[in-house]
Scaffold this motif. Structure first.
Motif, PDB file in Angstrom:
ATOM      1  N   GLY A 133       0.809  -1.211   0.000  1.00  0.00           N
ATOM      2  CA  GLY A 133       0.000   0.000   0.000  1.00  0.00           C
ATOM      3  C   GLY A 133       0.840   1.257   0.000  1.00  0.00           C
ATOM      4  N   VAL A 134       1.896   1.276   0.815  1.00  0.00           N
ATOM      5  CA  VAL A 134       2.772   2.442   0.887  1.00  0.00           C
ATOM      6  C   VAL A 134       3.514   2.626  -0.431  1.00  0.00           C
ATOM      7  N   LEU A 135       3.982   1.528  -1.025  1.00  0.00           N
ATOM      8  CA  LEU A 135       4.682   1.625  -2.309  1.00  0.00           C
ATOM      9  C   LEU A 135       3.745   2.154  -3.395  1.00  0.00           C
ATOM     10  N   MET A 136       2.522   1.650  -3.443  1.00  0.00           N
ATOM     11  CA  MET A 136       1.563   2.108  -4.449  1.00  0.00           C
ATOM     12  C   MET A 136       1.295   3.608  -4.296  1.00  0.00           C
ATOM     13  N   GLU A 137       1.106   4.053  -3.068  1.00  0.00           N
ATOM     14  CA  GLU A 137       0.850   5.470  -2.808  1.00  0.00           C
ATOM     15  C   GLU A 137       2.063   6.324  -3.189  1.00  0.00           C
ATOM     16  N   ALA A 138       3.260   5.852  -2.833  1.00  0.00           N
ATOM     17  CA  ALA A 138       4.482   6.608  -3.124  1.00  0.00           C
ATOM     18  C   ALA A 138       4.731   6.703  -4.626  1.00  0.00           C
ATOM     19  N   LEU A 139       4.489   5.625  -5.357  1.00  0.00           N
ATOM     20  CA  LEU A 139       4.666   5.664  -6.815  1.00  0.00           C
ATOM     21  C   LEU A 139       3.647   6.590  -7.468  1.00  0.00           C
ATOM     22  N   LEU A 140       2.411   6.557  -7.001  1.00  0.00           N
ATOM     23  CA  LEU A 140       1.401   7.469  -7.537  1.00  0.00           C
ATOM     24  C   LEU A 140       1.802   8.921  -7.265  1.00  0.00           C
ATOM     25  N   ASP A 141       2.235   9.203  -6.041  1.00  0.00           N
ATOM     26  CA  ASP A 141       2.658  10.567  -5.700  1.00  0.00           C
ATOM     27  C   ASP A 141       3.826  11.017  -6.572  1.00  0.00           C
ATOM     28  N   ALA A 142       4.793  10.121  -6.802  1.00  0.00           N
ATOM     29  CA  ALA A 142       5.949  10.452  -7.644  1.00  0.00           C
ATOM     30  C   ALA A 142       5.493  10.707  -9.084  1.00  0.00           C
ATOM     31  N   TRP A 143       4.602   9.866  -9.592  1.00  0.00           N
ATOM     32  CA  TRP A 143       4.069  10.027 -10.942  1.00  0.00           C
ATOM     33  C   TRP A 143       3.368  11.373 -11.081  1.00  0.00           C
ATOM     34  N   LEU A 144       2.595  11.754 -10.069  1.00  0.00           N
ATOM     35  CA  LEU A 144       1.855  13.016 -10.103  1.00  0.00           C
ATOM     36  C   LEU A 144       2.769  14.243 -10.180  1.00  0.00           C
ATOM     37  N   VAL A 145       4.005  14.108  -9.707  1.00  0.00           N
ATOM     38  CA  VAL A 145       4.956  15.229  -9.771  1.00  0.00           C
ATOM     39  C   VAL A 145       5.162  15.672 -11.218  1.00  0.00           C
ATOM     40  N   HIS A 146       5.215  14.734 -12.155  1.00  0.00           N
ATOM     41  CA  HIS A 146       5.534  15.066 -13.545  1.00  0.00           C
ATOM     42  C   HIS A 146       4.428  14.772 -14.557  1.00  0.00           C
ATOM     43  N   ALA A 147       3.360  14.117 -14.132  1.00  0.00           N
ATOM     44  CA  ALA A 147       2.293  13.781 -15.081  1.00  0.00           C
ATOM     45  C   ALA A 147       1.616  15.056 -15.597  1.00  0.00           C
ATOM     46  N   PRO A 148       1.339  15.111 -16.893  1.00  0.00           N
ATOM     47  CA  PRO A 148       0.589  16.253 -17.417  1.00  0.00           C
ATOM     48  C   PRO A 148      -0.745  16.381 -16.668  1.00  0.00           C
ATOM     49  N   ALA A 149      -1.168  17.600 -16.402  1.00  0.00           N
ATOM     50  CA  ALA A 149      -2.352  17.850 -15.572  1.00  0.00           C
ATOM     51  C   ALA A 149      -3.590  17.112 -16.070  1.00  0.00           C
ATOM     52  N   ALA A 150      -3.844  17.140 -17.369  1.00  0.00           N
ATOM     53  CA  ALA A 150      -5.046  16.490 -17.909  1.00  0.00           C
ATOM     54  C   ALA A 150      -4.982  14.969 -17.716  1.00  0.00           C
ATOM     55  N   VAL A 151      -3.807  14.384 -17.903  1.00  0.00           N
ATOM     56  CA  VAL A 151      -3.620  12.943 -17.731  1.00  0.00           C
ATOM     57  C   VAL A 151      -3.802  12.573 -16.254  1.00  0.00           C
TER      58      VAL A 151
END
Length: 129
Positions: free
Chosen positions: A103-121
């Motif tokens: 659960g912590v890994l999934m949350e951390a990867l999502l948070d990291a992805w959100l740092v650079h993901a285009p806003a619409a995506v």
């Protein structure tokens, strides 16, 4: 957790591409790395001195900024999150995969992805969850 678990999680994050950066497996979105395998260099190992470095696969994750880095390290130190001198002043944390829960890994990867993901995506992905 393992690199296989990382692969499974990032496969569900839209726009993720696996690339090689400095010879290490790296996952990027929008052309920017958000997670990468981070083996210790000889200089890193030297800095540990007599202290044993964390074992197992180590993953680096982007964070929003240095304040977020400090918050993550304070909240997740017991979950295998840490940093090293090489990362001083850099908005990323390290994770010892064999100490982190799914659960912590999934949350951390999502948070990291959100740092650079285009806003619409990012918006579409979060609304579809």
């Amino acid at each position: 957790m393992s690199l296989g678990d990382v692969e499974r999680v990032v496969a569900g994050l839209p726009g993720t591409e696996e690339v090689a950066r400095h010879g290490a497996r790296t996952w990027a979105v929008g052309g920017k790395a958000y997670a990468w395998v981070r083996p210790f260099s000889k200089a890193d190992l030297k800095r540990f001195g007599d202290e044993a470095p964390p074992e197992g696969p180590i993953l680096a994750l982007a964070v929003e900024d240095l304040a977020e880095k400090e918050a993550v390290l304070a909240a997740r130190a017991g979950d295998g999150f840490f940093t090293i001198p090489h990362f001083n002043g850099y908005a990323a944390v390290l994770v010892q995969l064999d100490k982190v829960s799914e659960g912590v890994l999934m949350e951390a990867l999502l948070d990291a992805w959100l740092v650079h993901a285009p806003a619409a995506v990012a918006k579409a992905h979060l609304e579809g969850r």
